[in-house]
Design an enzyme around this catalytic site. Structure first.
Site, PDB file in Angstrom:
ATOM      1  N   TYR A 112       2.170 -18.206  -5.279  1.00  0.00           N
ATOM      2  CA  TYR A 112       2.340 -16.760  -5.292  1.00  0.00           C
ATOM      3  C   TYR A 112       1.107 -16.061  -5.855  1.00  0.00           C
ATOM      4  O   TYR A 112       0.348 -15.432  -5.129  1.00  0.00           O
ATOM      5  CB  TYR A 112       3.599 -16.370  -6.094  1.00  0.00           C
ATOM      6  CG  TYR A 112       4.321 -15.203  -5.498  1.00  0.00           C
ATOM      7  CD1 TYR A 112       5.549 -15.358  -4.866  1.00  0.00           C
ATOM      8  CD2 TYR A 112       3.773 -13.929  -5.548  1.00  0.00           C
ATOM      9  CE1 TYR A 112       6.218 -14.278  -4.298  1.00  0.00           C
ATOM     10  CE2 TYR A 112       4.431 -12.842  -4.986  1.00  0.00           C
ATOM     11  CZ  TYR A 112       5.644 -13.027  -4.372  1.00  0.00           C
ATOM     12  OH  TYR A 112       6.288 -11.957  -3.800  1.00  0.00           O
ATOM     13  N   GLY A 142       9.850   1.962   3.252  1.00  0.00           N
ATOM     14  CA  GLY A 142      10.549   0.694   3.085  1.00  0.00           C
ATOM     15  C   GLY A 142      11.804   0.932   2.267  1.00  0.00           C
ATOM     16  O   GLY A 142      11.956   0.428   1.166  1.00  0.00           O
ATOM     17  N   PHE A 146      12.516   0.004   9.322  1.00  0.00           N
ATOM     18  CA  PHE A 146      12.412  -0.547  10.678  1.00  0.00           C
ATOM     19  C   PHE A 146      13.592  -1.492  10.863  1.00  0.00           C
ATOM     20  O   PHE A 146      13.508  -2.672  10.540  1.00  0.00           O
ATOM     21  CB  PHE A 146      11.080  -1.286  10.821  1.00  0.00           C
ATOM     22  CG  PHE A 146      10.638  -1.473  12.258  1.00  0.00           C
ATOM     23  CD1 PHE A 146      11.304  -0.875  13.307  1.00  0.00           C
ATOM     24  CD2 PHE A 146       9.529  -2.256  12.552  1.00  0.00           C
ATOM     25  CE1 PHE A 146      10.894  -1.041  14.621  1.00  0.00           C
ATOM     26  CE2 PHE A 146       9.101  -2.445  13.860  1.00  0.00           C
ATOM     27  CZ  PHE A 146       9.782  -1.830  14.897  1.00  0.00           C
ATOM     28  N   TYR A 151      14.267  -3.519  -3.401  1.00  0.00           N
ATOM     29  CA  TYR A 151      13.722  -2.567  -4.361  1.00  0.00           C
ATOM     30  C   TYR A 151      13.526  -1.175  -3.761  1.00  0.00           C
ATOM     31  O   TYR A 151      13.635  -0.170  -4.465  1.00  0.00           O
ATOM     32  CB  TYR A 151      12.407  -3.090  -4.927  1.00  0.00           C
ATOM     33  CG  TYR A 151      12.570  -4.165  -5.972  1.00  0.00           C
ATOM     34  CD1 TYR A 151      13.364  -3.953  -7.091  1.00  0.00           C
ATOM     35  CD2 TYR A 151      11.925  -5.398  -5.860  1.00  0.00           C
ATOM     36  CE1 TYR A 151      13.512  -4.921  -8.076  1.00  0.00           C
ATOM     37  CE2 TYR A 151      12.065  -6.381  -6.838  1.00  0.00           C
ATOM     38  CZ  TYR A 151      12.857  -6.135  -7.944  1.00  0.00           C
ATOM     39  OH  TYR A 151      13.000  -7.092  -8.923  1.00  0.00           O
ATOM     40  N   SER A 183      15.276   0.569   3.028  1.00  0.00           N
ATOM     41  CA  SER A 183      16.608   0.139   3.479  1.00  0.00           C
ATOM     42  C   SER A 183      17.178  -1.095   2.796  1.00  0.00           C
ATOM     43  O   SER A 183      18.367  -1.377   2.947  1.00  0.00           O
ATOM     44  CB  SER A 183      16.574  -0.112   4.998  1.00  0.00           C
ATOM     45  OG  SER A 183      15.548  -1.030   5.332  1.00  0.00           O
TER      46      SER A 183
END
Length: 397
Positions: A239, A52, A78, A57, A54
């Site tokens: 959350y 992850g 992706f 964080y 791109s």
């Protein structure tokens, strides 16, 4: 083409290649200014896998690894490739800019574009690590996705953003209509809870680590961390004490499982709790645009506001590569204290109780929220000519 932002709901459907490149450059310059090697108390990473990589964080982690410590980085993302008639995603342009900057400084940088939940990508990453790096000593897990295909069964799971146990009515801000209003969220059923945990929990992080270890590409004393947001009272119902919160709790289970399954390598696995920020993921969560607009107001007045790159640079130097980093009773790192301390939360709560449609823009920093939202897609960044004709086609070479 001249590229202007096209906003639909909580996302922007296009991105600006020059703006994204400038954003990446700004983050790189920040990391370079911090002299992170000197600030870190122990030796930093050499070979880093960022799952992850791109945006948000994950991107900040890759930048800190490469331009702070000189590490070689392999990224997994992706993203949608651009064409002559349509822009690519922001993550595509961020990655292209990262590659260009890394190449200019002689830093190894490779990226695989595909579904990180799939075993095919995991196997391809392992092959690449064996060929180019040998082993990795830091694995960052920073995925955000609304769905996941189980690699064993082929079943597609979808996440749901709902409270657990009982319904919840609270304030929210509709960014499309510029309207503060009440929203009522019905409680999730058990299937929705289970599916959300499948997508956003720790199962895939654990699977990555086990497969990497079985292939022999995890180094002795390697580190791995997955990112989460815990929050406080105002965000707990949607959350922390909700479907997404239960999924994030599963990260704690996975961290313990990873340590146990990789104990022969003495791997450390920690969940890292970070502050609330404008990201593509947080923009989709009810309540968060209002809450973040208020915390930006308070934290900027206090002089404590931080973005992704500041949070991650701090995580690397004060936690991941510190001699005796502080953890809570669940073995988590915490970087969100400037937001979640009692004094700051009291100020935010006072504004939350007062805010209405009439005074929202006065009491909040929605201008700052919207500015950072546009920044995610390469817009509203200082030094970029948004009237210029630009070629949307950019590659990663």
């Amino acid at each position: 083409m001249v590229i202007k932002p096209k906003i639909r709901g909580f996302i922007c459907t296009n991105a600006h290649p020059v703006g994204c490149a400038k954003s990446v450059e700004n983050q790189i310059n920040y990391v370079k200014s911090q002299n992170v090697k000197a600030k870190a108390e122990i030796e930093g990473p050499k070979n880093v896998l960022v799952i992850g990589c791109s945006t948000g964080y994950g991107l900040a982690s890759r930048i800190t690894s490469a331009f702070g410590f000189g590490a070689k980085t392999l990224g997994i993302c992706f993203e949608k490739e651009p064409s002559e008639r349509k822009t690519g995603t922001a993550g595509w342009y961020n990655t292209a800019a990262f590659h260009e900057q890394a190449k200019a400084e002689g830093l190894y940088a490779e990226t695989m574009n595909g579904d990180a939940f799939s075993d095919e990508i995991k196997k391809a990453a392992i092959k690449k690590i064996k060929k180019d790096l040998g082993q990795v000593d830091l694995i960052i897990y920073s995925l955000a996705s609304p769905r996941r295909t189980d690699p064993d069964t082929g079943e597609v799971y979808k996440s749901t953003l709902k409270p657990v146990g009982q319904g919840y009515t609270t304030k929210t801000y509709d960014t499309d209509k510029d309207k503060v209003h009440d929203i009522t969220l019905e409680p999730a059923n058990q299937d929705e809870i289970d599916q959300t945990v499948k997508v956003m929990g720790g199962e895939d992080w654990e699977r990555w680590m086990v497969m990497l270890n079985e292939a022999g590409v995890v180094s002795e004393n390697a580190k791995t961390t997955a990112y989460t947001y815990i929050g406080k009272e105002l965000t707990w119902p949607i959350y922390g004490q909700a479907t997404i919160g239960l999924a994030k709790e599963d990260l704690d289970r996975a961290a313990t499982a990873i340590i146990d399954k990789l104990k022969g390598k003495n791997v450390s696995a920690n969940v890292s709790s970070l502050k609330a920020l404008v990201t593509q993921a947080s923009s989709a969560i009810p309540v968060m645009p209002l809450y973040i607009s208020l915390i930006y107001k308070v934290m900027k007045e206090e002089g404590t506001h931080e973005g992704c790159i500041e949070q991650i640079e701090g995580l690397f130097t004060s936690c991941l590569y510190a001699k005796a980093p502080a953890t809570d009773d669940m073995n988590r790192y915490h970087m969100e204290g400037k937001e979640t301390n009692d004094a700051t939360q009291a100020k935010i709560k006072a504004l939350w109780d007062k805010v209405t449609q009439d005074n929202f823009h006065e009491l909040s920093d929605y201008a700052g929220y919207h500015h950072e939202f546009l920044n995610l897609f390469g817009f509203d960044i200082q030094g970029v000519d948004y009237e210029a004709d630009v070629n949307p086609v950019v590659d990663w070479s």
